[in-house]
Write an enzyme that holds these catalytic residues in place. Structure first.
Site, PDB file in Angstrom:
ATOM      1  N   GLY A 116     -22.093 -80.065  17.128  1.00  0.00           N
ATOM      2  CA  GLY A 116     -20.988 -80.412  17.502  1.00  0.00           C
ATOM      3  C   GLY A 116     -20.073 -79.572  16.641  1.00  0.00           C
ATOM      4  O   GLY A 116     -20.353 -79.579  15.454  1.00  0.00           O
ATOM      5  N   GLY A 160     -15.875 -80.356  15.855  1.00  0.00           N
ATOM      6  CA  GLY A 160     -14.752 -81.404  15.882  1.00  0.00           C
ATOM      7  C   GLY A 160     -13.660 -80.558  15.336  1.00  0.00           C
ATOM      8  O   GLY A 160     -13.793 -79.456  14.759  1.00  0.00           O
ATOM      9  N   ALA A 212     -20.937 -80.820  12.726  1.00  0.00           N
ATOM     10  CA  ALA A 212     -22.025 -81.863  12.838  1.00  0.00           C
ATOM     11  C   ALA A 212     -23.187 -80.927  12.946  1.00  0.00           C
ATOM     12  O   ALA A 212     -23.218 -80.264  14.079  1.00  0.00           O
ATOM     13  CB  ALA A 212     -21.781 -82.698  13.951  1.00  0.00           C
ATOM     14  N   LYS A 261     -22.229 -84.037   8.354  1.00  0.00           N
ATOM     15  CA  LYS A 261     -20.916 -83.863   8.713  1.00  0.00           C
ATOM     16  C   LYS A 261     -20.302 -82.959   7.631  1.00  0.00           C
ATOM     17  O   LYS A 261     -20.413 -83.394   6.420  1.00  0.00           O
ATOM     18  CB  LYS A 261     -19.978 -85.110   8.746  1.00  0.00           C
ATOM     19  N   ASP A 291     -11.334 -94.179  15.324  1.00  0.00           N
ATOM     20  CA  ASP A 291     -11.860 -93.271  15.871  1.00  0.00           C
ATOM     21  C   ASP A 291     -12.777 -93.749  17.174  1.00  0.00           C
ATOM     22  O   ASP A 291     -13.744 -93.286  17.344  1.00  0.00           O
ATOM     23  CB  ASP A 291     -12.318 -92.156  15.248  1.00  0.00           C
TER      24      ASP A 291
HETATM   25  P1  ADP Z   1     -16.817 -85.907  17.979  1.00  0.00           P
HETATM   26  O1  ADP Z   1     -16.838 -87.172  17.395  1.00  0.00           O
HETATM   27  O2  ADP Z   1     -15.161 -85.321  17.833  1.00  0.00           O
HETATM   28  O3  ADP Z   1     -17.282 -85.844  19.294  1.00  0.00           O
HETATM   29  P2  ADP Z   1     -18.670 -85.012  16.329  1.00  0.00           P
HETATM   30  O4  ADP Z   1     -18.709 -83.824  15.445  1.00  0.00           O
HETATM   31  O5  ADP Z   1     -18.603 -86.251  15.517  1.00  0.00           O
HETATM   32  O6  ADP Z   1     -17.513 -84.566  16.994  1.00  0.00           O
HETATM   33  O7  ADP Z   1     -19.997 -84.999  17.035  1.00  0.00           O
HETATM   34  C1  ADP Z   1     -20.482 -83.767  17.757  1.00  0.00           C
HETATM   35  C2  ADP Z   1     -21.715 -84.227  18.517  1.00  0.00           C
HETATM   36  O8  ADP Z   1     -22.850 -84.664  17.657  1.00  0.00           O
HETATM   37  C3  ADP Z   1     -21.568 -85.120  19.567  1.00  0.00           C
HETATM   38  O9  ADP Z   1     -21.946 -84.932  20.716  1.00  0.00           O
HETATM   39  C4  ADP Z   1     -22.202 -86.552  18.867  1.00  0.00           C
HETATM   40  O10 ADP Z   1     -22.782 -87.202  19.956  1.00  0.00           O
HETATM   41  C5  ADP Z   1     -23.292 -85.742  18.009  1.00  0.00           C
HETATM   42  N1  ADP Z   1     -23.316 -86.686  16.843  1.00  0.00           N
HETATM   43  C6  ADP Z   1     -22.674 -86.903  15.948  1.00  0.00           C
HETATM   44  N2  ADP Z   1     -23.116 -87.764  14.867  1.00  0.00           N
HETATM   45  C7  ADP Z   1     -24.441 -87.955  15.244  1.00  0.00           C
HETATM   46  C8  ADP Z   1     -25.283 -88.876  14.881  1.00  0.00           C
HETATM   47  N3  ADP Z   1     -25.503 -89.681  13.764  1.00  0.00           N
HETATM   48  N4  ADP Z   1     -26.696 -88.902  15.557  1.00  0.00           N
HETATM   49  C9  ADP Z   1     -26.694 -88.150  16.762  1.00  0.00           C
HETATM   50  N5  ADP Z   1     -25.808 -87.487  17.299  1.00  0.00           N
HETATM   51  C10 ADP Z   1     -24.660 -87.400  16.711  1.00  0.00           C
HETATM   52 MG    MG Z   2     -17.941 -87.900  16.235  1.00  0.00          MG
END
Ligand code: ADP
Ligand code: MG
Length: 406
Positions: free
Chosen positions: A11, A13, A18, A33, A128
Site C-alpha cells: 500500500g 498512503g 507499506a 511502514k 486514524d
Molecule cells: P492506509 O491505512 O491509509 O490504507 P497503509 O499504508 O496503512 O494505508 O496500508 C496499506 C495497506 O496495507 C492496507 O490495505 C492495509 O490493510 C495493509 N496493511 C497495513 N498494515 C498492515 C499490517 N500490519 N498487516 C497486514 N496488512 C497491513
Molecule cells: Mg493504515
C-alpha cells in the site's frame, strides 16, 4: 533494511509506503511502514522519534505489535507484525451485502474498544481509526493498527492525509476546526461500528461539501431493527454531535452487553492490569476542576478545516439566535452622522463654516423639494388609479345588467 527481504509493496498512503517483508533473522513476515522524514524540520523529526518511542512501549493483544524502528536514507522505518487475515474494510466488502451477526459485531467491537482503551488510558489518541486500520490475525483476533503513526506525522502531512485520505470518519468538531480530542476517536469508533452493522459508511455523499454537511447535522440512515436496541442506542451515543456527550471508551466497555464479553479476549491478569486505571478513576473524587482532557501534541489549529474549505457554514445557528443577533445590530447609518460633520467644521475657518452650513441648508431644501415633488406625483397617480378602477367597475356593472341605465 538489510535484515529484511522485501516481498511486496502492499500500500501507499499519503505519508509513505507499506511494505510486506520477511525477516532474515526469524523468517517471519512483517510490515514495514516507510515515512519520509528528510523534508521535516529537525524539531519535528525529533518529535517523530519520540512518538515512535511511545509506540514501542505499547503491547496489547488487540494492538498490532510494534517490532522495531530505524532510520535510513532520510526515511523512518517502523516494523510491525503482519496481520494475515487482512483488514476489516476488506472483510466488510467481501460480505457482498450479507449482514454480520450481532454476536460477531459485538465480539469485534469489544476488541477494538479494549485496544482503544489501552491507548486512551495512556493519554494517547489514535487519530486514524477506520476499518482499513483494523486487522484480523490468522486466528480471527482483532488488532488495531497504524496507531501512533498519525502522531508521528507532521501537521502538513496530516492535513494532506485528511484531505486526500478517507474523509468518512471526520467528526463534526474536526469539520468545524475544533480541536481533535479523545471523543473524536470515539466518533470514528462509531463510524466503524456502523460499518460493521450496515456494511456501508454512515456518512456518505457525492462531494466533500455534502459529506461535511451530513456530518455536521449528524444524520445517518438507520441501522436495521434486526440488531438489538442496546446496539442501536450505543451507536446514537457514539454519534452525538457534541463530543462531551459521547461516552468515553471505558464507559462503553462498562455497558453490560459488552463487559460480559471482555473475558473472552483478555486473560484475568490482563483484565486486572487494564482495568486498574478505571477502578482508580471510579474512586470518589475530591471536587476539583475537570481535567483538561487529552491535549494532542500537534496543535489542533493546524488540522484542516474541511467545512470552510468546501464552502459549508461552520455553525448552524438557531433561528432565534440569528434573529436576536440581527436585532442587536446597530441600524444602518444612511446619512453622514452629525458628529462627523461637526468634526469637519471644527477644523474650518469661520467663513468656511458658514459656507458649509449654507451648503447643508441648500442640500436639505433640495431634498425637501424633491420629496414634495415625489409626493405630489404619487398622490396624482393614486387618484388616477382609483378613478380608473371606478370606471372599470361601472363598465362591468353596466355590461352585466344589459347596458341599460335607467
Ligand atoms: P492506509 O491505512 O491509509 O490504507 P497503509 O499504508 O496503512 O494505508 O496500508 C496499506 C495497506 O496495507 C492496507 O490495505 C492495509 O490493510 C495493509 N496493511 C497495513 N498494515 C498492515 C499490517 N500490519 N498487516 C497486514 N496488512 C497491513
Ligand atoms: Mg493504515
Amino acid at each position: 533494511m538489510d535484515k529484511y527481504e522485501k516481498v511486496k509493496k502492499i500500500g501507499e498512503g499519503s505519508f509513505g509506503k507499506a511494505i510486506l517483508v520477511k525477516s532474515k533473522e526469524d523468517g517471519r513476515p512483517y510490515v514495514i511502514k516507510e515515512i519520509g522524514i528528510s523534508g521535516m524540520p529537525s524539531k519535528e523529526r525529533q518529535e517523530s522519534r519520540k512518538e515512535v518511542a511511545v509506540l514501542a512501549k505499547m503491547s496489547h493483544p488487540n494492538i498490532v505489535q510494534y517490532k522495531e524502528s530505524f532510520e535510513e536514507a532520510g526515511s523512518l522505518y517502523i516494523v510491525m507484525d503482519y496481520c494475515e487475515g487482512g483488514d476489516l474494510f476488506k472483510k466488510i466488502n467481501s460480505q457482498k451485502g450479507v449482514l454480520f451477526s450481532e454476536e460477531q459485531i459485538l465480539d469485534w467491537f469489544v476488541q477494538i474498544c479494549l485496544a482503544l482503551k489501552h491507548v486512551h488510558d495512556r493519554k494517547i489518541l489514535h487519530r486514524d481509526i477506520k476499518s482499513q486500520n483494523i486487522f484480523l490475525t490468522k486466528d480471527g483476533t482483532i488488532q488495531l493498527g497504524d496507531f501512533g503513526i498519525a502522531r508521528v506525522l507532521n501537521s502538513t502531512v496530516e492535513l494532506a492525509r485528511t484531505c486526500i485520505g478517507t474523509p468518512y470518519y471526520l467528526s463534526p468538531e474536526i469539520c468545524e476546526n475544533k480541536p481533535y480530542n479523545n471523543k473524536s476517536d470515539i466518533w470514528a469508533l462509531g463510524c466503524v461500528l456502523y460499518e460493521m452493522c450496515t456494511l456501508k459508511h454512515a456518512f456518505e455523499a457525492g462531494n466533500m461539501k455534502n459529506l461535511v454537511l451530513k456530518i455536521i447535522r449528524g444524520s445517518y440512515p438507520p441501522v436495521s431493527v434486526h440488531y438489538s436496541h442496546e446496539l442501536r442506542s450505543l451507536l446514537a451515543q457514539l454519534f452525538k454531535r457534541n463530543p462531551r456527550e459521547r461516552p468515553s471508551v471505558s464507559s462503553i466497555l462498562d455497558k453490560s452487553f459488552l463487559s460480559c464479553r471482555i473475558e473472552r479476549f483478555l486473560t484475568p491478569q490482563l483484565i486486572a492490569q487494564e482495568f486498574r486505571h478505571t477502578f482508580l478513576h471510579k474512586q470518589p473524587k475530591i471536587a476539583k476542576r475537570p481535567a483538561p482532557g487529552f491535549i494532542p501534541l500537534t496543535p489542533a489549529q493546524k488540522i484542516t478545516k474541511p467545512a470552510t474549505k468546501y464552502g459549508v457554514p461552520l455553525t448552524v445557528r438557531k433561528v432565534s439566535d440569528a434573529a436576536r443577533k440581527s436585532a442587536e445590530r446597530k441600524p444602518a447609518v444612511k446619512h453622514k452622522p452629525v458628529s462627523s460633520l461637526l468634526t469637519v467644521m471644527m477644523g474650518c475657518s469661520e467663513k468656511k463654516r458658514m459656507e458649509l452650513i449654507e451648503k447643508e441648508r441648500k442640500q436639505r431644501e433640495q431634498m425637501f423639494l424633491l420629496k414634495a415633488e415625489q409626493m405630489k406625483r404619487y398622490e396624482k397617480e393614486k387618484i388616477n388609479r382609483i378613478n380608473q378602477a371606478r370606471e372599470q367597475g361601472w363598465k362591468h356593472v353596466l355590461s352585466s345588467s344589459g347596458g341599460v341605465v335607467k
